[in-house]
Design a protein around this motif. Structure first.
Motif: not given
Length: 413
Positions: A255-256, A249, A259-260, A322, A338-339, A246, A325-326, A242
């Protein structure tokens, strides 16, 4: 006296293609109109007063029902009104009997499921499909799910929308649009007629507050660009896929979800290009991302998990969630999302880098609002974006560009 619409000829009616309600009866048959749907379907509507209330009565589809036939039906309905007879109730009873005999009734929930099945192949992602299902299941089905499409009227729509219109404005707005589309589908399929009770313009916009006046714009919490250099070393020390996702990204300003979902097949390390296919882009167009030296080095150092082609796989080999990353940011005790790092990049590029605006917008895969400018900038400006992303990576590598330690209190205030 109110101005009456001009009586139109059959040829003039044939040429009506603009979505909306077009009154065609003139003085001979006042209130007769041709409804043109955004989907292209057309049907006859008679606007009449019954019991002191304005009502809309469907008279059938066009061109199956001709202008002459629609006028005859409208005149007959007006005679019934003058005789204190409700032609809409009579028509509804007749249609109910016909539909029951011919199997032409359909419940809203069945129609919604059929509509979703017919259209979900064109929708961008699973999240969008799930939002359709969840919003209808939560708010619409309890009230109109078992109702026949032909029986759904304005009071039912208001019963769904009014409780959430102010508290959940964005959800309610999207829900209204989805209900409207399902009912339009039912009209074209012959399960209902008349005007759509969920339509906005000229109808619900007179009863509900405009969403823009209710919805408060919430910006994604972002790291000030001057603090990115102090933040990146801390991120690089964080362990786990993760954290690497990040970092990727941030350095690509993507955008997350993009990337994911990245796969090794999309990345050319030799050419230093990541090509995101159209189906994974918000704008529905493929996007080529130049990879800085720092990104290429990071990717080369990443372990590759057997059995998956994802660049940043979850522990069991699937795609990262989703929230992954948060969660990295929460563990670092940072009150950002993340955004928000796309905003960090945008502010740095606009305030400090000196790169042209159109290059920055292309790097973010934004659609230019000015159509003339967008047409002029048909190219991807890729060589200039290579320089932009290399400058961004270099800036992120500067260790003393800010002080992240005091950031939380500033963001919380």
């Amino acid at each position: 006296m109110p101005k009456r619409a001009k009586e139109l000829s059959a040829l003039a009616v044939k040429n009506l293609t603009t979505p909306g309600l077009h009154f065609v009866g003139g003085g001979r048959v006042p209130g007769l109109a041709l409804q043109v749907l955004p989907t292209g379907g057309r049907s006859w509507v008679l606007r009449i007063m019954i019991g002191g209330k304005r009502r809309d009565m469907g008279l059938g589809g066009y061109p199956e029902v001709t202008l002459a036939e629609a006028r005859d039906a409208a005149e007959a309905a007006r005679k019934q009104v003058r005789a204190n007879v409700d032609p809409i109730k009579i028509r509804a009873a007749e249609k109910a009997a016909i539909r029951a005999h011919a199997g032409k009734t359909m419940a809203f929930q069945d129609a919604a499921l059929a509509f979703i099945q017919a259209n979900e192949g064109s929708w961008r992602n699973d999240k969008h499909r799930q939002q359709w299902r969840n919003s209808l299941e939560t708010y619409a089905y309890p009230i109109i799910g078992k109702m026949s499409l032909g029986d759904i009227e304005l009071p039912h729509i208001l019963k769904i929308l009014e409780p959430i219109w102010e508290s959940k404005t964005e959800t309610a707005t999207r829900l209204r649009g989805r209900i409207e589309q399902v009912l339009d589908w039912g009209t074209v399929r012959g399960f209902r007629d008349g005007l759509n009770p969920a339509r906005w313009r000229g109808h619900l916009d007179k009863l509900l507050a405009k969403p823009k006046k209710l919805a408060k714009v919430k910006h994604h919490a972002a790291l000030p660009w001057a603090d990115i250099g102090a933040f990146m070393p801390k991120l690089r020390k964080a362990e786990g896929m993760g954290a690497r996702a990040l970092e990727f990204a941030i350095l690509t300003a993507c955008r997350s979800g993009e990337v994911r979902g990245a796969t090794w097949a999309e990345i050319d390390l030799d050419a230093a290009i990541w090509t995101i296919p159209a189906e994974r882009m918000k704008a529905g167009k493929p996007h080529s991302v130049p990879l800085s030296d720092a990104v290429v080095a990071m990717l080369k150092a990443l372990p590759r998990m057997a059995g998956t082609n994802y660049v940043f796989p979850a522990p069991r080999g699937g795609q990262l969630s989703d929230m992954t990353l948060t969660a990295v940011l929460r563990r670092m005790d940072l009150n950002v999302v993340p955004h928000g790092f796309r905003s960090t990049f945008r502010e740095w590029a606009g305030e400090s880098s000196g790169h042209p605006r159109e290059v920055i917008e292309h790097a973010l895969a934004h659609q230019l609002a000015d159509k003339a400018e967008a047409a002029y900038q048909r190219g991807s400006l890729f060589p200039k974006r290579v320089k932009l992303m290399q400058d961004w990576a270099s800036f992120c590598a500067k260790p003393h560009s800010g002080n992240v330690v005091s950031l939380n209190s500033a963001l919380a205030s």
